[in-house]
Design an enzyme around this catalytic site. Structure first.
Site, PDB file in Angstrom:
ATOM      1  N   PRO A   1       0.843  -1.203   0.000  1.00  0.00           N
ATOM      2  CA  PRO A   1       0.000   0.000   0.000  1.00  0.00           C
ATOM      3  C   PRO A   1       0.881   1.257   0.000  1.00  0.00           C
ATOM      4  O   PRO A   1       1.871   1.323   0.730  1.00  0.00           O
ATOM      5  CB  PRO A   1      -0.802  -0.125   1.293  1.00  0.00           C
ATOM      6  CG  PRO A   1      -0.772  -1.585   1.622  1.00  0.00           C
ATOM      7  CD  PRO A   1       0.557  -2.091   1.136  1.00  0.00           C
TER       8      PRO A   1
ATOM      9  N   GLY B   1       2.873   5.117   5.206  1.00  0.00           N
ATOM     10  CA  GLY B   1       3.846   4.920   6.289  1.00  0.00           C
ATOM     11  C   GLY B   1       4.548   3.586   6.239  1.00  0.00           C
ATOM     12  O   GLY B   1       5.203   3.193   7.208  1.00  0.00           O
ATOM     13  N   LEU B   2       4.437   2.875   5.103  1.00  0.00           N
ATOM     14  CA  LEU B   2       5.076   1.564   4.985  1.00  0.00           C
ATOM     15  C   LEU B   2       6.323   1.625   4.079  1.00  0.00           C
ATOM     16  O   LEU B   2       6.763   0.615   3.527  1.00  0.00           O
ATOM     17  CB  LEU B   2       4.078   0.520   4.464  1.00  0.00           C
ATOM     18  CG  LEU B   2       2.876   0.278   5.379  1.00  0.00           C
ATOM     19  CD1 LEU B   2       1.910  -0.733   4.752  1.00  0.00           C
ATOM     20  CD2 LEU B   2       3.303  -0.218   6.769  1.00  0.00           C
ATOM     21  N   GLY B   3       6.864   2.814   3.934  1.00  0.00           N
ATOM     22  CA  GLY B   3       8.157   2.952   3.253  1.00  0.00           C
ATOM     23  C   GLY B   3       8.096   2.784   1.742  1.00  0.00           C
ATOM     24  O   GLY B   3       9.091   2.388   1.122  1.00  0.00           O
TER      25      GLY B   3
ATOM     26  N   ALA C   1      10.760   4.858  -0.249  1.00  0.00           N
ATOM     27  CA  ALA C   1      12.118   4.307  -0.119  1.00  0.00           C
ATOM     28  C   ALA C   1      12.241   3.015  -0.924  1.00  0.00           C
ATOM     29  O   ALA C   1      13.259   2.778  -1.587  1.00  0.00           O
ATOM     30  CB  ALA C   1      12.440   4.038   1.346  1.00  0.00           C
TER      31      ALA C   1
ATOM     32  N   ASP D   1      14.329   4.449   6.257  1.00  0.00           N
ATOM     33  CA  ASP D   1      13.533   3.718   5.267  1.00  0.00           C
ATOM     34  C   ASP D   1      14.400   3.161   4.138  1.00  0.00           C
ATOM     35  O   ASP D   1      14.274   1.993   3.765  1.00  0.00           O
ATOM     36  CB  ASP D   1      12.455   4.635   4.664  1.00  0.00           C
ATOM     37  CG  ASP D   1      11.287   4.870   5.605  1.00  0.00           C
ATOM     38  OD1 ASP D   1      11.405   4.511   6.792  1.00  0.00           O
ATOM     39  OD2 ASP D   1      10.259   5.399   5.152  1.00  0.00           O
TER      40      ASP D   1
HETATM   41  O1  PMV Z   1       5.979   7.388   6.518  1.00  0.00           O
HETATM   42  P1  PMV Z   1       7.229   6.684   6.127  1.00  0.00           P
HETATM   43  O2  PMV Z   1       7.069   5.265   5.719  1.00  0.00           O
HETATM   44  O3  PMV Z   1       8.006   7.473   5.101  1.00  0.00           O
HETATM   45  O4  PMV Z   1       8.172   6.659   7.447  1.00  0.00           O
HETATM   46  C1  PMV Z   1       8.619   7.895   7.995  1.00  0.00           C
HETATM   47  C2  PMV Z   1       9.479   7.679   9.211  1.00  0.00           C
HETATM   48  C3  PMV Z   1       9.798   8.986   9.949  1.00  0.00           C
HETATM   49  O5  PMV Z   1      10.592   8.634  11.088  1.00  0.00           O
HETATM   50  C4  PMV Z   1       8.547   9.696  10.435  1.00  0.00           C
HETATM   51  C5  PMV Z   1      10.568   9.960   9.055  1.00  0.00           C
HETATM   52  C6  PMV Z   1      12.021   9.576   8.811  1.00  0.00           C
HETATM   53  O6  PMV Z   1      12.599  10.135   7.866  1.00  0.00           O
HETATM   54  O7  PMV Z   1      12.583   8.767   9.565  1.00  0.00           O
END
Ligand code: PMV
Length: 320
Positions: A87, A91-93, A96, A138
């Protein structure tokens, strides 16, 4: 010298991730624990002599330009298609994973063998296009894979996963952007560092205890630490009512711990649920949330990928 693009088609793949403990504070130099999951982004590149076609998404176009420039490959004629069972933007990277997959595909296209350090460095530069100033967690987990402790400026630490560690990942319905959540927290911190610094230190303490809990295979303890981390994430202002409701539901249905994962402000929650992860995933789905299960013990056992492993298999049994 510009490299010859051979073969004319190449693919690169990289996994998504969950942050078990420590998102956001990792941006401020504290440690965090993350694990790759069995969901991937796959980038297929092809080369033609036609004029370059810019991608509709300006950030994606910029990411391709950054990647091609860093790797001394002409942007001209590069076409890209993306396949994923991860997905996106929750927030699951995914950005990256896309960055690492893109670097792997470009390396394959030019018959280059990049070491993991080089892949990770290129991917970080591409991540900056999506995120502004990412911590680097990430792209590190997408590159190296497995269960890791990450702290800026320190060597990456692979962690043991002693036993099956089933997680339910459920996705909130509100749109969100990590970049925005990170920027807003930064301005709150700048206005009042003495309020936020102690909270960052408390999370760092949870992360250190989490490393011990993983080492002992103590899932009860890990769950308690996840709950404590979520309470602090709420104080940092990065949770939402919807995520809090999802987490409350997970705990009421037997999760040992539950928290938001990644940037927050919406997006995904993770629930540590050794008793019946499938049942909890079904409950999320009947509440209208997308959900899937994963197991850190099965998929993340500290296996550092070699640079040749660009052909990871997509999971044909994924439910989403
Ligand atoms: O939302 P994601 O999957 O890009 O994870 C972000 C993680 C954070 O700690 C909020 C940001 C970071 O650069 O570490």
């Amino acid at each position: 010298m510009t490299p010859v693009l051979h073969p004319a088609r190449a693919r690169g793949v990289a996994p998504g991730k969950v942050i078990l403990l420590g998102e956001h504070v990792v941006v401020y130099g504290r440690a965090a624990i993350a694990a790759s999951i069995d969901r991937h982004v796959s980038v297929q590149l092809s080369v033609s002599d036609k004029a370059p076609k810019a991608f509709a998404d300006a950030r994606l176009e910029q990411a391709v330009v950054v990647a091609a420039t860093r790797m001394n490959i002409p942007r001209h004629g590069l076409d890209l298609s993306i396949e994923t069972n991860l997905p996106l933007a929750v927030g699951l990277g995914s950005s990256a994973a896309l960055s690492v997959a893109l670097v792997r595909a470009l390396a394959a296209l030019t018959n280059r063998e990049l070491d993991l350090e080089a892949i990770c460095a290129h991917a970080y530069a591409i991540e900056e296009v999506f995120h502004g100033h990412p911590s680097g967690i990430d792209n590190s987990v997408a590159t190296y894979q497995g269960l890791i402790a990450f702290q800026r400026g320190k060597a990456l630490r692979p962690l043991p996963c002693r036993r099956s560690t089933p997680l339910v990942v459920a996705i909130g319905r509100s749109p969100r952007q990590t970049r925005k959540v990170v920027t807003e927290l930064r301005s709150r911190w700048q206005d009042n560092p003495s309020r936020f610094e102690p909270l960052f230190d408390q999370v760092q303490e949870l992360v250190e205890q989490g490393i011990d809990a993983l080492d002992d295979g103590d899932l009860d303890r890990l769950g308690t630490l996840m709950n404590a981390n979520h309470a602090i994430l709420k104080q940092l202002g990065v949770s939402t009512d919807e995520l809090d409701a999802m987490i409350a539901m997970a705990r009421a249905h037997g999760a040992l711990g539950a928290k938001l994962t990644g940037g927050g402000g919406g997006g995904a929650v993770i629930c540590l649920c050794p008793s019946d992860a499938d049942e909890l995933a079904r409950r999320f789905e009947s509440g209208g949330w997308q959900a899937f299960t994963t197991d850190l013990g099965t998929h993340s056992r500290g296996k550092y990928a070699s640079s040749k492993r660009s052909e990871l298999q997509l999971d044909p049994n994924c439910r989403n």
